[in-house]
Design a protein around this motif. Sequence first.
Motif, PDB file in Angstrom:
ATOM      1  N   ARG A   1       0.770  -1.258  -0.058  1.00 54.89           N
ATOM      2  CA  ARG A   1       0.020  -0.002   0.073  1.00 54.89           C
ATOM      3  C   ARG A   1       0.809   1.187   0.034  1.00 54.89           C
ATOM      4  N   ALA A   2       2.008   1.087   0.686  1.00 54.30           N
ATOM      5  CA  ALA A   2       2.835   2.386   0.734  1.00 54.30           C
ATOM      6  C   ALA A   2       3.608   2.645  -0.789  1.00 54.30           C
ATOM      7  N   MET A   3       3.938   1.571  -1.396  1.00 58.79           N
ATOM      8  CA  MET A   3       4.505   1.554  -2.620  1.00 58.79           C
ATOM      9  C   MET A   3       3.249   2.464  -3.696  1.00 58.79           C
ATOM     10  N   GLU A   4       2.071   1.544  -3.615  1.00 56.61           N
ATOM     11  CA  GLU A   4       1.162   2.348  -4.542  1.00 56.61           C
ATOM     12  C   GLU A   4       0.799   3.867  -4.097  1.00 56.61           C
ATOM     13  N   ALA A   5       0.660   3.971  -3.022  1.00 58.48           N
ATOM     14  CA  ALA A   5       0.880   5.391  -2.653  1.00 58.48           C
ATOM     15  C   ALA A   5       1.674   6.395  -3.035  1.00 58.48           C
ATOM     16  N   SER A   6       2.984   5.886  -2.885  1.00 56.27           N
ATOM     17  CA  SER A   6       4.078   6.898  -3.564  1.00 56.27           C
ATOM     18  C   SER A   6       3.897   6.786  -5.127  1.00 56.27           C
ATOM     19  N   GLN A   7       3.796   5.606  -5.782  1.00 53.72           N
ATOM     20  CA  GLN A   7       3.528   5.648  -7.274  1.00 53.72           C
ATOM     21  C   GLN A   7       2.459   6.523  -7.593  1.00 53.72           C
ATOM     22  N   GLN A   8       1.246   6.744  -6.623  1.00 53.15           N
ATOM     23  CA  GLN A   8       0.172   7.734  -7.335  1.00 53.15           C
ATOM     24  C   GLN A   8       0.870   9.116  -7.082  1.00 53.15           C
ATOM     25  N   TYR A   9       1.421   9.241  -5.970  1.00 53.44           N
ATOM     26  CA  TYR A   9       2.007  10.707  -5.844  1.00 53.44           C
ATOM     27  C   TYR A   9       2.907  10.991  -6.999  1.00 53.44           C
TER      28      TYR A   9
ATOM     29  N   LEU B   1       2.892  10.026  -9.844  1.00 50.36           N
ATOM     30  CA  LEU B   1       2.098  10.323 -10.980  1.00 50.36           C
ATOM     31  C   LEU B   1       1.513  11.818 -11.254  1.00 50.36           C
ATOM     32  N   MET B   2       1.223  12.398 -10.089  1.00 50.61           N
ATOM     33  CA  MET B   2       0.761  13.791 -10.213  1.00 50.61           C
ATOM     34  C   MET B   2       1.386  14.534 -11.067  1.00 50.61           C
ATOM     35  N   PRO B   3       0.455  15.797 -11.419  1.00 48.72           N
ATOM     36  CA  PRO B   3       1.335  16.532 -12.071  1.00 48.72           C
ATOM     37  C   PRO B   3       2.402  17.395 -11.158  1.00 48.72           C
ATOM     38  N   THR B   4       3.659  17.932 -11.971  1.00 48.65           N
ATOM     39  CA  THR B   4       4.432  18.590 -11.089  1.00 48.65           C
ATOM     40  C   THR B   4       3.925  19.834 -10.488  1.00 48.65           C
ATOM     41  N   GLU B   5       3.159  20.667 -10.993  1.00 47.27           N
ATOM     42  CA  GLU B   5       2.638  21.614 -10.327  1.00 47.27           C
ATOM     43  C   GLU B   5       1.872  21.295  -9.015  1.00 47.27           C
ATOM     44  N   VAL B   6       1.329  20.176  -8.929  1.00 54.11           N
ATOM     45  CA  VAL B   6       0.650  19.321  -7.521  1.00 54.11           C
ATOM     46  C   VAL B   6       1.519  19.201  -6.362  1.00 54.11           C
ATOM     47  N   LYS B   7       2.682  18.509  -7.081  1.00 57.45           N
ATOM     48  CA  LYS B   7       3.912  18.081  -6.308  1.00 57.45           C
ATOM     49  C   LYS B   7       4.554  19.277  -5.614  1.00 57.45           C
ATOM     50  N   GLU B   8       4.718  20.528  -6.653  1.00 60.52           N
ATOM     51  CA  GLU B   8       5.653  21.412  -6.270  1.00 60.52           C
ATOM     52  C   GLU B   8       4.783  22.358  -5.113  1.00 60.52           C
ATOM     53  N   ALA B   9       3.620  21.934  -4.784  1.00 58.02           N
ATOM     54  CA  ALA B   9       2.933  22.653  -3.797  1.00 58.02           C
ATOM     55  C   ALA B   9       3.444  22.065  -2.418  1.00 58.02           C
ATOM     56  N   PHE B  10       4.268  21.268  -2.407  1.00 58.17           N
ATOM     57  CA  PHE B  10       4.912  20.772  -1.003  1.00 58.17           C
ATOM     58  C   PHE B  10       6.252  20.680  -1.174  1.00 58.17           C
ATOM     59  N   PRO B  11       7.024  21.751  -1.160  1.00 58.68           N
ATOM     60  CA  PRO B  11       8.558  21.952  -1.304  1.00 58.68           C
ATOM     61  C   PRO B  11       9.105  21.335  -0.135  1.00 58.68           C
ATOM     62  N   ARG B  12      10.205  20.641  -0.320  1.00 63.63           N
ATOM     63  CA  ARG B  12      11.068  20.069   0.591  1.00 63.63           C
ATOM     64  C   ARG B  12      11.419  21.015   1.658  1.00 63.63           C
ATOM     65  N   ASP B  13      11.183  20.657   2.986  1.00 66.45           N
ATOM     66  CA  ASP B  13      11.458  21.326   4.140  1.00 66.45           C
ATOM     67  C   ASP B  13      12.957  20.742   4.675  1.00 66.45           C
ATOM     68  N   PRO B  14      13.787  21.339   4.630  1.00 62.22           N
ATOM     69  CA  PRO B  14      15.263  20.812   4.966  1.00 62.22           C
ATOM     70  C   PRO B  14      15.144  20.448   6.526  1.00 62.22           C
ATOM     71  N   ALA B  15      14.386  21.350   7.292  1.00 71.65           N
ATOM     72  CA  ALA B  15      14.593  20.814   8.802  1.00 71.65           C
ATOM     73  C   ALA B  15      13.763  19.678   8.943  1.00 71.65           C
ATOM     74  N   ILE B  16      13.072  19.046   8.384  1.00 69.88           N
ATOM     75  CA  ILE B  16      12.486  17.763   8.496  1.00 69.88           C
ATOM     76  C   ILE B  16      12.668  16.660   7.462  1.00 69.88           C
ATOM     77  N   GLN B  17      13.192  17.094   6.168  1.00 71.82           N
ATOM     78  CA  GLN B  17      13.834  16.141   5.199  1.00 71.82           C
ATOM     79  C   GLN B  17      12.394  15.546   4.381  1.00 71.82           C
ATOM     80  N   GLN B  18      11.552  16.467   4.509  1.00 71.41           N
ATOM     81  CA  GLN B  18      10.038  15.964   3.763  1.00 71.41           C
ATOM     82  C   GLN B  18       9.787  16.862   2.601  1.00 71.41           C
ATOM     83  N   GLY B  19       9.303  16.447   1.703  1.00 71.94           N
ATOM     84  CA  GLY B  19       8.673  17.547   0.659  1.00 71.94           C
ATOM     85  C   GLY B  19       9.258  16.963  -0.648  1.00 71.94           C
ATOM     86  N   TYR B  20       8.747  17.422  -1.962  1.00 67.51           N
ATOM     87  CA  TYR B  20       9.070  17.555  -3.152  1.00 67.51           C
ATOM     88  C   TYR B  20      10.199  18.174  -3.651  1.00 67.51           C
ATOM     89  N   VAL B  21      11.242  17.526  -4.222  1.00 67.40           N
ATOM     90  CA  VAL B  21      12.217  18.273  -4.906  1.00 67.40           C
ATOM     91  C   VAL B  21      12.113  17.740  -6.340  1.00 67.40           C
TER      92      VAL B  21
END
Length: 75
Positions: free
Chosen positions: A36-44, A46-66
């Motif tokens: 299920r985690a792999m499927e969620a990752s694949q779906q993420y 596959l989203m358009p770049t504009e959607v992913k860029e709405a979640f930029p990487r936060d260096p403080a917690i090492q999460q987000g899109y680059v």
Amino acid sequence: KESAYIIYEWPPREAFSLVGFVYIRDHGIKDDLIKRAMEASQQYFLMPTEVKEAFPRDPAIQQGYVRYYGQLNNY
């Protein structure tokens, strides 16, 4: 039976800094949760770049899109 592969057992810090990834076995995580985690990752991703860029990487917690080539290392 001997393995055809040489396996190095490094402490995690060295494995991540020298190799860049680790393989963890016998962790107890159910196969269904991994699937299920792999499927969620694949779906993420596959989203358009504009959607992913709405979640930029936060260096403080090492999460987000680059974006592709958005982070270059000095190594």
